[in-house]
Write an enzyme that holds these catalytic residues in place. Sequence first.
Site, PDB file in Angstrom:
ATOM      1  N   TYR A 177       0.826  -1.199   0.000  1.00  0.00           N
ATOM      2  CA  TYR A 177       0.000   0.000   0.000  1.00  0.00           C
ATOM      3  C   TYR A 177       0.863   1.252   0.000  1.00  0.00           C
ATOM      4  CZ  TYR A 177       0.859   1.202   4.929  1.00  0.00           C
ATOM      5  OH  TYR A 177       1.452   1.583   6.102  1.00  0.00           O
TER       6      TYR A 177
ATOM      7  N   ARG B  36       8.241   3.510  -4.623  1.00  0.00           N
ATOM      8  CA  ARG B  36       8.282   2.658  -3.414  1.00  0.00           C
ATOM      9  C   ARG B  36       7.271   1.523  -3.535  1.00  0.00           C
ATOM     10  NH1 ARG B  36       7.559   5.591   2.260  1.00  0.00           N
ATOM     11  NH2 ARG B  36       5.431   5.777   1.476  1.00  0.00           N
TER      12      ARG B  36
ATOM     13  N   ARG C  37      -9.245 -21.357  -2.843  1.00  0.00           N
ATOM     14  CA  ARG C  37      -9.430 -21.682  -1.431  1.00  0.00           C
ATOM     15  C   ARG C  37      -8.302 -21.030  -0.652  1.00  0.00           C
ATOM     16  NH1 ARG C  37      -8.127 -25.862  -4.306  1.00  0.00           N
ATOM     17  NH2 ARG C  37     -10.257 -26.598  -4.329  1.00  0.00           N
TER      18      ARG C  37
ATOM     19  N   LYS D 261       6.380  -1.686   2.259  1.00  0.00           N
ATOM     20  CA  LYS D 261       5.127  -1.088   2.739  1.00  0.00           C
ATOM     21  C   LYS D 261       4.020  -2.117   2.524  1.00  0.00           C
ATOM     22  CE  LYS D 261       3.212   3.534   3.219  1.00  0.00           C
ATOM     23  NZ  LYS D 261       3.345   3.636   4.660  1.00  0.00           N
TER      24      LYS D 261
ATOM     25  N   GLU E  68      12.498   3.259  13.956  1.00  0.00           N
ATOM     26  CA  GLU E  68      11.557   4.295  13.496  1.00  0.00           C
ATOM     27  C   GLU E  68      10.400   4.343  14.471  1.00  0.00           C
ATOM     28  OE1 GLU E  68       9.700   3.302   9.736  1.00  0.00           O
ATOM     29  OE2 GLU E  68       9.689   1.180  10.200  1.00  0.00           O
TER      30      GLU E  68
END
Length: 285
Positions: free
Chosen positions: A32, A51, A99, A147, A179
């Site tokens: 994302y 990114r 599945r 990400k 971070e």
Amino acid sequence: MSVCFLNGEFGPLADARISPLDRGFLFGDGAYEVIPVYSRRPFRLEQHLQRLANTLEAIRLPNPHAPSEWAAMVGEIVARNPWDDQSVYLQVSRGCGERRNHAFPMLTRATVFLMSDELVTVPAVQLENGVSAVSAADFRWLRCDLKSTALLANCLLRQLAVDHGCAETVLFRDGFLTEGSASNIVIVQDGVMIAPPKSHLMLPGVTYDVVLELAARHGLPHEVREILEDEVRAAEEIWMTSSTKEVLAITTLDDRAVGNGRPGPVSRQMYTWYQEFKTTVMRGG
Ligand code: PDD
């Protein structure tokens, strides 16, 4: 009512539906981006899309769109929503298998989803006073540079901050700063801004890059190097940076004042440079 994009169609967010077999839902198997939009112009779109491409490549999910297609979709979602300043959320998951099976499905179409919301800016009182943070051991996996939508560890760590009435959790791994749960962290020592180096252990923030560029452009003394936990605890200033928080001073860490407990001069200066940069780049002023 905000408008979203799901697998080729724009429509009301409230009406969008995905299958429970979607691997984003079952496994957090996706990537994302969160892209701030100022005056209807996406900020650093190219870098966000790069990114995204890096994350998709690392998780072996073929990028379903070329950069120009992504840019057109982001432009469309911005145009279809009512706010001038927005926060665009973009997600790609590995689609549905027949599945539930950990291994990748043979043939599947990625699920592509975009939505947007009004950009929520940092309240004036937080800019004026800074925010509080707690610290915690960074127990996430070893690819925090990706990400990924698999954010359970980040959610647990962020909730820890909320439980303590704080805005962020500052993370340490093996005695070093990595971070925040949803931001990058930099410190100031003897007037020098110090940022941890990019590695697999932190997200390479788009805002982090902007802050380093601004430091270079304005001649602010700065270093990029590993930062010891003890250095963070003794720092004159600690800031968090992210697309939504921009540059925000942390003035209390684990109930102890950072410096004199007020946002320091370097963070104020960087905040000003950041706003100027946004104004010239984004608002055409
Ligand atoms: N989070 N580190 C982590 C773990 C993050 O989740 C984020 C951003 C950052 C800062 O990256 P950038 O400057 O590119 O926004 C660093 C976004 C905003 C989110 O998940 O909502």
